[in-house]
Scaffold this motif. Structure first.
Motif, mmCIF file in Angstrom:
data_model
loop_
_atom_site.group_PDB
_atom_site.id
_atom_site.type_symbol
_atom_site.label_atom_id
_atom_site.label_comp_id
_atom_site.label_asym_id
_atom_site.label_seq_id
_atom_site.Cartn_x
_atom_site.Cartn_y
_atom_site.Cartn_z
ATOM 1 N N THR A 1 0.871 -1.181 0.000
ATOM 2 C CA THR A 1 0.000 0.000 0.000
ATOM 3 C C THR A 1 0.904 1.225 0.000
ATOM 4 O O THR A 1 1.288 1.715 -1.053
ATOM 5 C CB THR A 1 -0.963 -0.007 1.208
ATOM 6 N N THR A 2 1.333 1.693 1.167
ATOM 7 C CA THR A 2 2.302 2.791 1.189
ATOM 8 C C THR A 2 3.739 2.277 1.227
ATOM 9 O O THR A 2 4.675 3.032 0.971
ATOM 10 C CB THR A 2 2.073 3.691 2.420
ATOM 11 N N GLY A 3 3.899 0.996 1.577
ATOM 12 C CA GLY A 3 5.244 0.425 1.670
ATOM 13 C C GLY A 3 5.873 0.577 3.037
ATOM 14 O O GLY A 3 7.071 0.341 3.188
ATOM 15 N N GLY A 4 5.079 0.935 4.039
ATOM 16 C CA GLY A 4 5.634 1.164 5.371
ATOM 17 C C GLY A 4 6.293 -0.055 5.977
ATOM 18 O O GLY A 4 7.436 0.007 6.449
ATOM 19 N N VAL B 1 -0.559 3.235 -4.674
ATOM 20 C CA VAL B 1 0.057 4.389 -4.022
ATOM 21 C C VAL B 1 1.482 4.575 -4.536
ATOM 22 O O VAL B 1 1.948 5.690 -4.743
ATOM 23 C CB VAL B 1 0.040 4.225 -2.491
ATOM 24 N N CYS B 2 2.177 3.461 -4.740
ATOM 25 C CA CYS B 2 3.556 3.484 -5.221
ATOM 26 C C CYS B 2 3.596 3.028 -6.690
ATOM 27 O O CYS B 2 2.780 2.206 -7.114
ATOM 28 C CB CYS B 2 4.429 2.567 -4.373
ATOM 29 N N SER C 1 3.873 7.439 -8.498
ATOM 30 C CA SER C 1 3.790 7.350 -7.042
ATOM 31 C C SER C 1 3.078 8.562 -6.465
ATOM 32 O O SER C 1 3.228 9.680 -6.966
ATOM 33 C CB SER C 1 5.193 7.252 -6.427
ATOM 34 N N LYS C 2 2.309 8.331 -5.418
ATOM 35 C CA LYS C 2 1.644 9.410 -4.704
ATOM 36 C C LYS C 2 2.524 9.862 -3.542
ATOM 37 O O LYS C 2 3.438 9.145 -3.133
ATOM 38 C CB LYS C 2 0.283 8.924 -4.200
ATOM 39 N N PRO D 1 11.533 4.071 -1.753
ATOM 40 C CA PRO D 1 12.459 4.983 -2.441
ATOM 41 C C PRO D 1 12.238 4.952 -3.950
ATOM 42 O O PRO D 1 11.998 3.894 -4.536
ATOM 43 C CB PRO D 1 13.844 4.436 -2.071
ATOM 44 N N SER D 2 12.331 6.111 -4.570
ATOM 45 C CA SER D 2 12.074 6.209 -6.012
ATOM 46 C C SER D 2 13.201 5.616 -6.849
ATOM 47 O O SER D 2 13.020 5.359 -8.043
ATOM 48 C CB SER D 2 11.865 7.674 -6.411
ATOM 49 N N ASN D 3 14.355 5.386 -6.238
ATOM 50 C CA ASN D 3 15.505 4.882 -6.998
ATOM 51 C C ASN D 3 15.640 3.363 -6.947
ATOM 52 O O ASN D 3 16.645 2.813 -7.395
ATOM 53 C CB ASN D 3 16.794 5.532 -6.502
ATOM 54 N N LYS D 4 14.626 2.680 -6.393
ATOM 55 C CA LYS D 4 14.656 1.216 -6.356
ATOM 56 C C LYS D 4 13.340 0.682 -6.910
ATOM 57 O O LYS D 4 12.278 1.216 -6.613
ATOM 58 C CB LYS D 4 14.891 0.715 -4.928
#
Length: 203
Positions: free
Chosen positions: A118-121, A148-149, A158-159, A165-168
């Protein structure tokens, strides 16, 4: 190409109602991946499809790690499909921790796998534990992405609430985009409905 939404619907894993997500947000929809994964043949099929996407990317992976408990079956099957080691983190005193003799070598390339992102938490909690132990997190994976991602090959960006992380890269079989509300903005709560939590925490 697998019809992931149909697979979820056929086993009653795409739920409608009023749900409290692990992120603390509310939604009228819920994906119960445990219902999909209770059939070993289906679990194997989904993991092989996900492994195919990962292999096509060229990313190098030594180990798959999943946060307990929701990601365990998906992560194990994915590791089996990729032919790599599987480990998992679990909560101790509220913190995601490697236990049971699990460890990682310095520089070991680890893919974090959830059943649903979901958010990746939770995935990020597991990732931080791996990196604190000297491992290198090279990407994330899930059977389903809540939208969400941004996933590899997906059309949605991504929201702001995405914690990955955007780089992975994030690898997932499909995007499931449902309404998600903060508790104080939830229209279902405003109607007097009480959310239920059918996931791995608290139920």
């Amino acid at each position: 190409m697998l019809d992931i939404e149909k697979i979820y619907k056929d086993v009653g894993a795409l739920l409608e109602g009023h749900f409290l997500l692990s992120s603390g947000k509310h939604s009228p929809n819920y994906l119960q991946s445990a219902k999909v994964l209770e059939n070993p043949k289906t679990a194997e099929l989904l993991a092989q499809e996900l492994a195919k996407k990962i292999k096509e990317s060229g990313i190098q992976i030594d180990t798959v790690c999943s946060p307990a408990i929701g990601g365990l079956l998906a992560g194990y099957e994915l590791a089996r499909a990729l032919g790599v080691r599987f480990i998992f983190t679990e909560r101790k005193d509220g913190q995601m921790t490697l236990r049971r003799g699990f460890n990682v070598k310095p520089g070991e390339r680890v893919l974090i796998c959830e059943d649903i992102i979901t958010t990746g938490g939770s995935a990020m909690e597991a990732a931080r534990e791996i990196e604190q132990r000297g491992g290198k997190v090279v990407g994330f994976a899930a059977l389903a992405n809540r939208g969400v991602c941004k996933r590899e090959g997906g059309l949605q960006d991504s929201k702001p609430e995405c914690k990955l992380p955007s780089n992975k890269p994030l690898f997932a079989l499909a995007d499931f985009t449902f309404p998600i509300y903060e508790q104080h903005e939830c229209p279902l709560c405003a109607q007097g409905s009480e959310p239920i939590k059918p996931g791995s925490r608290g139920n």
